[in-house]
Design a protein around this motif. Sequence first.
Motif, short mmCIF file in Angstrom:
data_model
loop_
_atom_site.label_atom_id
_atom_site.label_comp_id
_atom_site.label_asym_id
_atom_site.label_seq_id
_atom_site.Cartn_x
_atom_site.Cartn_y
_atom_site.Cartn_z
N TYR A 82 0.84 -1.21 0.00
CA TYR A 82 0.00 0.00 0.00
C TYR A 82 0.87 1.26 0.00
O TYR A 82 0.55 2.25 -0.65
CB TYR A 82 -0.90 0.00 1.24
CG TYR A 82 -2.06 -0.96 1.14
CD1 TYR A 82 -3.34 -0.53 0.78
CD2 TYR A 82 -1.89 -2.31 1.43
CE1 TYR A 82 -4.41 -1.40 0.70
CE2 TYR A 82 -2.95 -3.21 1.35
CZ TYR A 82 -4.21 -2.75 0.98
OH TYR A 82 -5.27 -3.63 0.90
N ARG A 83 1.98 1.22 0.72
CA ARG A 83 2.89 2.36 0.77
C ARG A 83 3.45 2.66 -0.62
O ARG A 83 3.51 3.82 -1.05
CB ARG A 83 4.03 2.08 1.75
CG ARG A 83 5.20 3.05 1.65
CD ARG A 83 6.25 2.77 2.69
NE ARG A 83 6.77 1.42 2.67
CZ ARG A 83 7.68 0.98 1.81
NH1 ARG A 83 8.14 1.78 0.86
NH2 ARG A 83 8.12 -0.26 1.88
N GLN A 85 2.10 1.92 -3.44
CA GLN A 85 1.05 2.41 -4.33
C GLN A 85 0.81 3.91 -4.14
O GLN A 85 0.50 4.62 -5.09
CB GLN A 85 -0.25 1.65 -4.05
CG GLN A 85 -0.23 0.19 -4.47
CD GLN A 85 -1.47 -0.56 -4.03
OE1 GLN A 85 -2.45 0.03 -3.59
NE2 GLN A 85 -1.43 -1.89 -4.13
N GLY A 86 0.98 4.37 -2.90
CA GLY A 86 0.75 5.78 -2.62
C GLY A 86 1.96 6.65 -2.88
O GLY A 86 1.83 7.83 -3.23
N THR A 87 3.16 6.11 -2.69
CA THR A 87 4.40 6.86 -2.88
C THR A 87 5.39 5.98 -3.62
O THR A 87 5.58 4.81 -3.27
CB THR A 87 5.01 7.28 -1.52
OG1 THR A 87 4.01 7.93 -0.74
CG2 THR A 87 6.20 8.20 -1.72
N ALA A 108 2.36 9.63 5.31
CA ALA A 108 2.17 8.70 4.19
C ALA A 108 2.12 7.26 4.68
O ALA A 108 1.31 6.45 4.20
CB ALA A 108 3.29 8.88 3.17
N ALA A 111 -1.21 6.68 6.33
CA ALA A 111 -2.27 6.56 5.33
C ALA A 111 -2.26 5.16 4.70
O ALA A 111 -3.32 4.56 4.46
CB ALA A 111 -2.09 7.63 4.25
N ALA A 112 -1.07 4.64 4.44
CA ALA A 112 -0.97 3.29 3.87
C ALA A 112 -1.50 2.25 4.85
O ALA A 112 -2.24 1.33 4.46
CB ALA A 112 0.49 2.99 3.52
N ALA A 115 -5.33 2.45 4.97
CA ALA A 115 -5.95 1.87 3.78
C ALA A 115 -5.95 0.34 3.86
O ALA A 115 -6.95 -0.31 3.51
CB ALA A 115 -5.21 2.34 2.52
#
Length: 380
Positions: A82-83, A85-87, A108, A111-112, A115
């Motif tokens: 997930y991390r 995918q976001g960054t 960040a 947030a990961a 999610a």
Amino acid sequence: IVDGSAAMALGEGYYAGATTSDGDRAQSKRQLERERLTPDARGVALVMVGLPARGKSFISHKLERFLLWKGLSTRMFNVGSYRRQGTDAEQSGRSDFFDKNNTTALAAREAAASAALKDMFEFLDGGGQFAIFDATNSVVSRRAHIIQSFRSHVHKYNLVFVEVICSDTEVVEANMMNKIRHSPDFHHMSLEKALEDIKKRIANYEAVYETVGDDEGSYIKLFNLSTKVLANQCYGRISRSILPYLMGVHIGTRPIWLVRAGVGEGNPQSCDHPSARLSGLSGEGLDFAQALGKFVHARAAQHWHATGREPEPTRVFTSTMARAVASACHISDGDAVHSSALNALDKGTIGIGWWDVECRSDSLPWDEVSRRHPEFWEQF
């Protein structure tokens, strides 16, 4: 001195508490907690805890495969994915991204994790039985947030922390090398730079790491890949299934051979032939058993020579059919395990159309099969 009748009365009074219920008897908080955790909940979340390069993802994948093999709806949620995918991994994979003072990166990472947690609840709400939350979860505050999320969720699920603790330098170094080779975080980096970066990442986590405490609820702690296992408040299916499996987790490799039993005597489907489960090996089957023994001995010797370890006996598992047991008689000097769980249940159907139409009995017409399906017959 107490006479016989009085002693019996005392005994009955002493043991009555184990056989009768007393609705007025006060129960301790610990007993009430055990009763709450013992029944099978609607779903179970296994939340990983540990420093990087300790084998959390390895164990998570092992657990996922084990539970899926048992027929349980299971999914793993890797926060690192997930991390990324976001960054972008070029940025989020560097050691400074995990510095506690890097507030932007911390947001960040939070947030990961959120999610992944959201998707995990959706999976469990949809009927999932086991969810594996793969992340470091290295501080009490992060785990407290997870605990509170479960307590406030509309559906109640059991939560168990699985903390992976490793102080074995060789194992940690092997895990670091494995992570460098396979993690997207270290693509396009030289081995030296990647190794330096992951060591800095580990140091960032070590600076704030807090081990799981008894007051955080149910947990299983694995020390040096199951060299020692510590469990707290683990009852029900966690103690019956998950805990014994984790106690056996290892990173060793071993060859496994899957073999059909040798050819039996005569036609196992013949009307005048005894059950295939009673049939012994034919001459061809006996030759196969001897060849199988030589094959396994040779391959096992190669394996132990390559690993540089002392040879160990080959473990043998067979069905209870006589020809299956006889097929393994030349493999090992140790005791084989014969289990009815390995007995054949259904060999399937052969051909399309003619089987149900032309065959008037359950006996397989071998001559007809060999004529109509020569390729199958040759393999069979």
